[in-house]
Design a protein around this motif. Sequence first.
Motif, PDB file in Angstrom:
ATOM      1  N   ALA A 149      -0.267 -10.146 -52.772  1.00  0.00           N
ATOM      2  CA  ALA A 149       1.078 -10.074 -52.204  1.00  0.00           C
ATOM      3  C   ALA A 149       0.991 -10.082 -50.676  1.00  0.00           C
ATOM      4  CB  ALA A 149       1.788  -8.816 -52.685  1.00  0.00           C
ATOM      5  N   VAL A 150       0.099  -9.247 -50.139  1.00  0.00           N
ATOM      6  CA  VAL A 150      -0.082  -9.176 -48.692  1.00  0.00           C
ATOM      7  C   VAL A 150      -0.440 -10.559 -48.131  1.00  0.00           C
ATOM      8  CG1 VAL A 150      -1.686  -8.331 -46.929  1.00  0.00           C
ATOM      9  CG2 VAL A 150      -0.744  -6.747 -48.635  1.00  0.00           C
ATOM     10  N   LEU A 151      -1.390 -11.205 -48.787  1.00  0.00           N
ATOM     11  CA  LEU A 151      -1.877 -12.481 -48.264  1.00  0.00           C
ATOM     12  C   LEU A 151      -0.859 -13.604 -48.449  1.00  0.00           C
ATOM     13  CD1 LEU A 151      -5.503 -12.100 -49.578  1.00  0.00           C
ATOM     14  CD2 LEU A 151      -4.765 -12.011 -47.183  1.00  0.00           C
ATOM     15  N   SER A 152       0.081 -13.395 -49.344  1.00  0.00           N
ATOM     16  CA  SER A 152       1.106 -14.416 -49.552  1.00  0.00           C
ATOM     17  C   SER A 152       2.357 -14.100 -48.732  1.00  0.00           C
ATOM     18  CB  SER A 152       1.496 -14.493 -51.037  1.00  0.00           C
ATOM     19  OG  SER A 152       0.354 -14.559 -51.844  1.00  0.00           O
ATOM     20  N   GLU A 180       6.358 -11.748 -56.686  1.00  0.00           N
ATOM     21  CA  GLU A 180       6.795 -12.980 -56.025  1.00  0.00           C
ATOM     22  C   GLU A 180       5.633 -13.913 -55.679  1.00  0.00           C
ATOM     23  OE1 GLU A 180       8.953 -10.179 -53.886  1.00  0.00           O
ATOM     24  OE2 GLU A 180       9.742 -10.115 -55.930  1.00  0.00           O
ATOM     25  N   THR A 181       4.463 -13.639 -56.245  1.00  0.00           N
ATOM     26  CA  THR A 181       3.323 -14.528 -56.023  1.00  0.00           C
ATOM     27  C   THR A 181       3.061 -15.355 -57.284  1.00  0.00           C
ATOM     28  OG1 THR A 181       1.644 -13.071 -56.935  1.00  0.00           O
ATOM     29  CG2 THR A 181       2.252 -12.722 -54.616  1.00  0.00           C
ATOM     30  N   ARG A 225      11.129  -8.217 -64.045  1.00  0.00           N
ATOM     31  CA  ARG A 225       9.828  -7.628 -63.701  1.00  0.00           C
ATOM     32  C   ARG A 225       9.251  -6.855 -64.884  1.00  0.00           C
ATOM     33  NH1 ARG A 225      10.163  -5.238 -57.526  1.00  0.00           N
ATOM     34  NH2 ARG A 225      10.122  -7.244 -56.431  1.00  0.00           N
ATOM     35  N   VAL A 226      10.108  -6.090 -65.552  1.00  0.00           N
ATOM     36  CA  VAL A 226       9.621  -5.318 -66.704  1.00  0.00           C
ATOM     37  C   VAL A 226       9.096  -6.283 -67.779  1.00  0.00           C
ATOM     38  CG1 VAL A 226      10.324  -3.856 -68.649  1.00  0.00           C
ATOM     39  CG2 VAL A 226      11.074  -3.289 -66.331  1.00  0.00           C
ATOM     40  N   VAL A 227       9.854  -7.334 -68.045  1.00  0.00           N
ATOM     41  CA  VAL A 227       9.445  -8.267 -69.100  1.00  0.00           C
ATOM     42  C   VAL A 227       8.095  -8.914 -68.776  1.00  0.00           C
ATOM     43  CG1 VAL A 227       9.985 -10.433 -70.265  1.00  0.00           C
ATOM     44  CG2 VAL A 227      11.800  -8.747 -69.885  1.00  0.00           C
TER      45      VAL A 227
END
Length: 585
Positions: free
Chosen positions: A233-236, A243-244, A270-272
């Motif tokens: 996530a950080v690198l994206s 969201e990656t 997100r849960v799914v």
Amino acid sequence: MDPKTLREKYFAFFAEKKHAVISSSSLIPVNDSSVLFTTAGMQPLVPYLLGQKHPQGTRLVNIQKCLRTVDFDNIGDNTHHTFFQMLGNWSLGDYFKKESIAWSWEFLTSPKWMAISPSMLGITVYKGDSLVARDDESVALWKEQGVPVGRIAFCGKDNFWSAGDTGPCGPSTEIFFWTGDSKAPDVFDAEDNRWVEIWNNVFMSYNRLADGSLVELASKNVDTGMGFERELAVLSGQKSAYETELFMPMIRELELMSGRDYIDSMKAMRVVVDHIRAATFILGDDAGIVPANVDRGYILRRLIRRAIRYAKLIGIDSMFAVRIASIVIAEYGGYYTELVRNKEKILAELQKEEDRFTLTLEKGLREFNKIAEQPGVVCGKDAFLLFQSYGFPIEMTEELAGELGRSVDVAAFKVEFEHHQKLSRSATGGMFKGGLADHGEQTVRLHTATHLLNEALRRVLGNDVHQKGSNITPERLRFDFNFSRKLTAEEVKKVEDEVNRVISLGVAVVRREMPYDEAVKLGAEMEFGVKYPATVSVYFVGEYSKEFCGGPHVTNTSELGRFVIQKEEASAAGVRRIKATVVVG
Ligand code: SER
């Protein structure tokens, strides 16, 4: 950055530093029934951290599949996942703080590697306690790397790491990344949750004994764990791994299926995807876990059923689990080849569980709403009704109640649950007259139990024992075997315990076709006097038992419930007979 590049760069960096790449251990801890799932990279390596020699040397690097189920409720926020992957580099009595700190910093900030700006990073260091001194050495080492004093904070219990109450442990230093919208503050504050922990370097120099005391380990180890999801996530440039590319392909599919946007249905989507990804990895593990009402199978069931409920909230009410899991397999199967190998089973089990629960979810929700019309705490009897008749895990009832600001009497539910188990045991103990068991399924279970019994007898009574005949009705199995005397009560108990041991391990049952000669070579059990064809079917219960057999069998021993020997008697000269059954639920 894409997942594959991050993984490969991490391995390449540590390979340059002379680390051997080791593969991920199973998600299901081997030989450790104290924990349900592997929760950290160090868990499978504990024996080596305590001094056993690792066959691949003293410097290791890996990515470990992990699953944490402590708090399902966090799922949906930016940084938590039930299933996640942990990047780790390990020193087994080799390098220590100096190299570990220097290399973590180099990997993260060097333009050649991750090129993260140092201005985005903050550090915690152990503040010490009555047994272990403050870690000033690490502070000095971070300063050497150019980290300003304001970005180094002393912390307490989060910076002393151990996997359990006893075992290898030690102080740690953690690296945080600033995810806030404003510029990163000059002074690092570990309590501000816009600082997200990305890497934990543990200096494992102690062994904690049962009385709580610490003994210094002969060799000092390093155990680092970097959350793969968070790092990506950080690198994206994203706030969250959802969201990656780790999750977006699945989220896009949910958008298509539901006709809704991720932005508006974020928590549910997100849960799914989190839960179906986790379920895919559990089912994909060679340990052969399937949905059940106890232990690992129950966690799996909860994950799938919760995903089904959330999918329904966004208007998807059929056939989604298999579609999402297929994407997980396609995206992750290149590295985690077990997912491809077990694809059929993963999809079949998900579909089965979705079919099963979809049948009762709607009605169960109506029942819940009726129950919720009564004021006050949802009582144990009602929660049990939802569980028993509609398949609602107690945690789901709690969540539903929680959404209405209500709570559930979980203790009373447990009393109901146990009471029912006792009742159904006595009702099914002999004859299944209560109609509680499905006879078709029961026969299949007894068939698999026969294989376990066959092997258990050999283990308890000796290798000369073999099957001399068997017969199965929906009520019981009957098994004849050569043995010259009556079994003692103790032996009967031992055999029963042995079968139940294998049942509780949840071992996968697999059928393979092979040439007769090959099966003989493998030492598969066959019945004396039976003539077999050139190609035979052999059933494997994990590594435990192999037998010539046409089936059918259950797919996992956990489906057998509890094995009970009802009788041991003479059958013919030198042949004994056992009657036994299994009690489910
Ligand atoms: N054992 C530590 C953790 O799980 C570092 O790997 O965070």
